[in-house]
Design a protein around this motif. Structure first.
Motif, PDB file in Angstrom:
ATOM      1  N   VAL A   1       0.837  -1.204   0.000  1.00 18.55           N
ATOM      2  CA  VAL A   1       0.000   0.000   0.000  1.00 18.55           C
ATOM      3  C   VAL A   1       0.870   1.250   0.000  1.00 18.55           C
ATOM      4  CG1 VAL A   1      -1.716   1.322   1.306  1.00 18.55           C
ATOM      5  CG2 VAL A   1      -1.954  -1.166   1.078  1.00 18.55           C
ATOM      6  N   GLU A   2       1.946   1.224   0.744  1.00 21.46           N
ATOM      7  CA  GLU A   2       2.868   2.369   0.741  1.00 21.46           C
ATOM      8  C   GLU A   2       3.528   2.509  -0.631  1.00 21.46           C
ATOM      9  OE1 GLU A   2       6.511   4.277   3.425  1.00 21.46           O
ATOM     10  OE2 GLU A   2       5.969   2.161   3.680  1.00 21.46           O
ATOM     11  N   PHE A   3       3.851   1.394  -1.247  1.00 14.81           N
ATOM     12  CA  PHE A   3       4.449   1.418  -2.584  1.00 14.81           C
ATOM     13  C   PHE A   3       3.498   2.029  -3.605  1.00 14.81           C
ATOM     14  CE2 PHE A   3       4.867  -1.171  -6.599  1.00 14.81           C
ATOM     15  CZ  PHE A   3       5.947  -0.463  -7.117  1.00 14.81           C
ATOM     16  N   ALA A   4       2.228   1.635  -3.561  1.00 15.89           N
ATOM     17  CA  ALA A   4       1.241   2.181  -4.496  1.00 15.89           C
ATOM     18  C   ALA A   4       1.056   3.677  -4.274  1.00 15.89           C
ATOM     19  CB  ALA A   4      -0.091   1.451  -4.330  1.00 15.89           C
ATOM     20  N   ALA A   5       1.023   4.095  -2.998  1.00 12.96           N
ATOM     21  CA  ALA A   5       0.897   5.518  -2.685  1.00 12.96           C
ATOM     22  C   ALA A   5       2.123   6.286  -3.180  1.00 12.96           C
ATOM     23  CB  ALA A   5       0.717   5.714  -1.180  1.00 12.96           C
ATOM     24  N   TYR A   6       3.299   5.684  -3.033  1.00 10.90           N
ATOM     25  CA  TYR A   6       4.531   6.333  -3.494  1.00 10.90           C
ATOM     26  C   TYR A   6       4.506   6.543  -5.008  1.00 10.90           C
ATOM     27  CZ  TYR A   6       9.428   7.067  -4.674  1.00 10.90           C
ATOM     28  OH  TYR A   6      10.592   7.589  -5.188  1.00 10.90           O
ATOM     29  N   ALA A   7       4.111   5.517  -5.752  1.00 17.05           N
ATOM     30  CA  ALA A   7       4.063   5.633  -7.215  1.00 17.05           C
ATOM     31  C   ALA A   7       3.083   6.724  -7.628  1.00 17.05           C
ATOM     32  CB  ALA A   7       3.669   4.296  -7.826  1.00 17.05           C
ATOM     33  N   HIS A   8       1.942   6.778  -6.959  1.00 15.90           N
ATOM     34  CA  HIS A   8       0.953   7.834  -7.220  1.00 15.90           C
ATOM     35  C   HIS A   8       1.574   9.200  -7.005  1.00 15.90           C
ATOM     36  CE1 HIS A   8      -2.085  10.757  -6.189  1.00 15.90           C
ATOM     37  NE2 HIS A   8      -3.096   9.928  -6.337  1.00 15.90           N
ATOM     38  N   ARG A   9       2.190   9.373  -5.844  1.00 19.04           N
ATOM     39  CA  ARG A   9       2.731  10.693  -5.492  1.00 19.04           C
ATOM     40  C   ARG A   9       3.861  11.117  -6.430  1.00 19.04           C
ATOM     41  NH1 ARG A   9       7.657  12.561  -3.784  1.00 19.04           N
ATOM     42  NH2 ARG A   9       7.854  10.926  -2.188  1.00 19.04           N
ATOM     43  N   ARG A  10       4.724  10.202  -6.803  1.00 22.05           N
ATOM     44  CA  ARG A  10       5.829  10.550  -7.689  1.00 22.05           C
ATOM     45  C   ARG A  10       5.334  10.940  -9.081  1.00 22.05           C
ATOM     46  NH1 ARG A  10       9.152  12.778  -7.881  1.00 22.05           N
ATOM     47  NH2 ARG A  10      10.653  11.692  -9.193  1.00 22.05           N
ATOM     48  N   LEU A  11       4.305  10.247  -9.563  1.00 18.40           N
ATOM     49  CA  LEU A  11       3.776  10.611 -10.883  1.00 18.40           C
ATOM     50  C   LEU A  11       3.169  12.008 -10.847  1.00 18.40           C
ATOM     51  CD1 LEU A  11       3.417   9.570 -13.782  1.00 18.40           C
ATOM     52  CD2 LEU A  11       1.117   8.839 -13.131  1.00 18.40           C
ATOM     53  N   VAL A  12       2.477  12.326  -9.768  1.00 18.52           N
ATOM     54  CA  VAL A  12       1.912  13.670  -9.632  1.00 18.52           C
ATOM     55  C   VAL A  12       3.023  14.707  -9.498  1.00 18.52           C
ATOM     56  CG1 VAL A  12       0.504  15.177  -8.166  1.00 18.52           C
ATOM     57  CG2 VAL A  12      -0.282  12.868  -8.690  1.00 18.52           C
ATOM     58  N   ASP A  13       4.108  14.347  -8.821  1.00 16.37           N
ATOM     59  CA  ASP A  13       5.257  15.253  -8.716  1.00 16.37           C
ATOM     60  C   ASP A  13       5.775  15.632 -10.107  1.00 16.37           C
ATOM     61  OD1 ASP A  13       5.192  15.088  -5.965  1.00 16.37           O
ATOM     62  OD2 ASP A  13       6.984  13.837  -5.782  1.00 16.37           O
ATOM     63  N   ILE A  14       5.953  14.636 -10.942  1.00 15.86           N
ATOM     64  CA  ILE A  14       6.507  14.865 -12.285  1.00 15.86           C
ATOM     65  C   ILE A  14       5.501  15.593 -13.165  1.00 15.86           C
ATOM     66  CG2 ILE A  14       7.439  13.741 -14.346  1.00 15.86           C
ATOM     67  CD1 ILE A  14       8.316  11.413 -12.446  1.00 15.86           C
ATOM     68  N   HIS A  15       4.213  15.266 -12.995  1.00 17.20           N
ATOM     69  CA  HIS A  15       3.160  15.905 -13.799  1.00 17.20           C
ATOM     70  C   HIS A  15       3.511  15.808 -15.286  1.00 17.20           C
ATOM     71  CE1 HIS A  15      -0.154  17.714 -11.619  1.00 17.20           C
ATOM     72  NE2 HIS A  15      -0.424  18.489 -12.638  1.00 17.20           N
ATOM     73  N   PRO A  16       3.667  14.598 -15.806  1.00 16.40           N
ATOM     74  CA  PRO A  16       4.219  14.442 -17.158  1.00 16.40           C
ATOM     75  C   PRO A  16       3.292  14.881 -18.282  1.00 16.40           C
ATOM     76  CG  PRO A  16       3.512  12.325 -16.301  1.00 16.40           C
ATOM     77  CD  PRO A  16       3.416  13.299 -15.175  1.00 16.40           C
ATOM     78  N   PHE A  17       1.988  14.965 -18.004  1.00 15.09           N
ATOM     79  CA  PHE A  17       1.031  15.297 -19.048  1.00 15.09           C
ATOM     80  C   PHE A  17       0.457  16.690 -18.840  1.00 15.09           C
ATOM     81  CE2 PHE A  17       0.781  10.701 -18.118  1.00 15.09           C
ATOM     82  CZ  PHE A  17       1.352  10.223 -19.286  1.00 15.09           C
ATOM     83  N   GLN A  18      -0.042  17.269 -19.901  1.00 14.23           N
ATOM     84  CA  GLN A  18      -0.595  18.611 -19.807  1.00 14.23           C
ATOM     85  C   GLN A  18      -1.809  18.649 -18.874  1.00 14.23           C
ATOM     86  OE1 GLN A  18       0.969  21.182 -21.250  1.00 14.23           O
ATOM     87  NE2 GLN A  18      -0.453  22.632 -20.277  1.00 14.23           N
ATOM     88  N   ASP A  19      -2.582  17.560 -18.872  1.00 18.28           N
ATOM     89  CA  ASP A  19      -3.771  17.463 -18.022  1.00 18.28           C
ATOM     90  C   ASP A  19      -4.029  15.984 -17.766  1.00 18.28           C
ATOM     91  OD1 ASP A  19      -6.001  18.249 -16.581  1.00 18.28           O
ATOM     92  OD2 ASP A  19      -7.315  18.300 -18.337  1.00 18.28           O
ATOM     93  N   GLY A  20      -4.801  15.672 -16.734  1.00 14.58           N
ATOM     94  CA  GLY A  20      -5.146  14.292 -16.448  1.00 14.58           C
ATOM     95  C   GLY A  20      -4.125  13.543 -15.618  1.00 14.58           C
ATOM     96  N   ASN A  21      -3.204  14.258 -14.978  1.00 12.98           N
ATOM     97  CA  ASN A  21      -2.149  13.600 -14.198  1.00 12.98           C
ATOM     98  C   ASN A  21      -2.691  12.908 -12.953  1.00 12.98           C
ATOM     99  OD1 ASN A  21       0.566  14.510 -15.532  1.00 12.98           O
ATOM    100  ND2 ASN A  21      -0.687  16.358 -15.448  1.00 12.98           N
ATOM    101  N   GLY A  22      -3.615  13.570 -12.249  1.00 15.36           N
ATOM    102  CA  GLY A  22      -4.159  12.978 -11.039  1.00 15.36           C
ATOM    103  C   GLY A  22      -4.905  11.686 -11.320  1.00 15.36           C
ATOM    104  N   ARG A  23      -5.726  11.688 -12.354  1.00 17.63           N
ATOM    105  CA  ARG A  23      -6.485  10.486 -12.669  1.00 17.63           C
ATOM    106  C   ARG A  23      -5.580   9.357 -13.142  1.00 17.63           C
ATOM    107  NH1 ARG A  23     -11.313  14.293 -14.767  1.00 17.63           N
ATOM    108  NH2 ARG A  23      -9.481  15.607 -15.070  1.00 17.63           N
TER     109      ARG A  23
END
Length: 262
Positions: A163-185
């Motif tokens: 669960v911590e691993f899944a939360a970490y992956a979520h948070r890191r992707l949001v940190d990078i914000h690789p897409f113009q929109d739709g990063n949170g989803r």
């Protein structure tokens, strides 16, 4: 309750749930539809989508749009549902490896109906996150950041509770914000891919917890003394609620000491 205690409770619940598996094919179909509709509604609602849960259900099950609602909101719902189906297929493929291609395809399926040119494509300009001082990486750094994220995930998987691993992956992707929109989803789909792939329940963050969700992410992104603790705690608590919901639907009795107060 500490995060470690939450993980222990999650694993006690998970053991009870797994003891009642496998489900029948009909039960799996029913459960998949239930979570797809609920997760599509909640994930979109966190981002301001105006469709209600019942409107999302009618749209996904019957293909009927609601008069007066923005067409973009409808595309967000149908796109999320397609991405959710893909997420399930990857999660159930057997110890799935999370690659950049998987993440980009999640975004592509979600975003294609909204902007085909931007769907699954890393952003080319700077983005800013409203309500926070955190600034995501420059566009030219995004490919390297995403490559680094994909490379570090196997090591993180081995070192962290699932669960911590899944939360970490979520948070890191949001940190990078690789897409113009739709990063949170996309990040929430990635998180659930990792949870389901390791035998846990689908996490759906209810819109009523939007403030807590955003605040926890901000604490993890602040420049001074960043901390993942609140965000991991929120995801762990949502996992526990998902497990309780699962047990309610299948009439599974949880350990007496863990039974929630009525």
């Amino acid at each position: 309750m500490s995060n470690e205690a939450l993980f222990q409770k999650i694993d006690r619940y998970a053991a009870v749930i797994r003891s009642r598996r496998p489900l029948s094919e009909a039960e799996v179909r029913e459960l998949d539809a239930y979570y797809k509709i609920g997760t599509t509604y909640s994930s979109n609602a966190l981002e301001g989508n105006s469709l209600t849960l019942s409107e999302t259900k009618v749209l996904l099950e019957d293909g009927i749009t609601v008069g007066g609602k923005p067409i973009r909101d409808c595309y967000e719902a149908t796109g999320h549902a397609k991405a959710y189906d893909y997420m399930l297929s990857v999660a159930r493929s057997g110890n799935p490896a999370v690659t950049e291609d998987v993440i980009r395809h999640l975004h592509f399926l979600f975003y294609h109906g909204i902007d085909p040119d931007a769907a699954g494509t890393y952003r080319t300009g700077q983005v800013f996150i409203t309500g926070t001082t955190y600034v995501p990486p420059a566009a030219e750094d995004v490919p390297a950041c995403m490559a680094a994220l994909a490379a570090e995930l196997p090591e993180k998987r081995a070192a962290l509770h699932p669960v911590e691993f899944a939360a970490y992956a979520h948070r890191r992707l949001v940190d990078i914000h690789p897409f113009q929109d739709g990063n949170g989803r996309t990040a929430r789909l990635l998180m659930n891919l990792l949870l389901i792939g390791q035998g846990y329940c689908v996490v759906s963050i209810p819109p009523v917890l939007r403030h807590e969700y955003i605040t926890a992410l901000q604490q993890a992104q602040r420049e001074r003394n960043p901390s993942d603790e609140a965000f991991v705690k929120l995801i762990a608590e949502c996992e526990i609620e998902a497990q309780r919901d699962y047990c309610r639907m299948f009439r599974i009795k949880l350990p007496d000491r863990d039974t929630p107060e009525q």
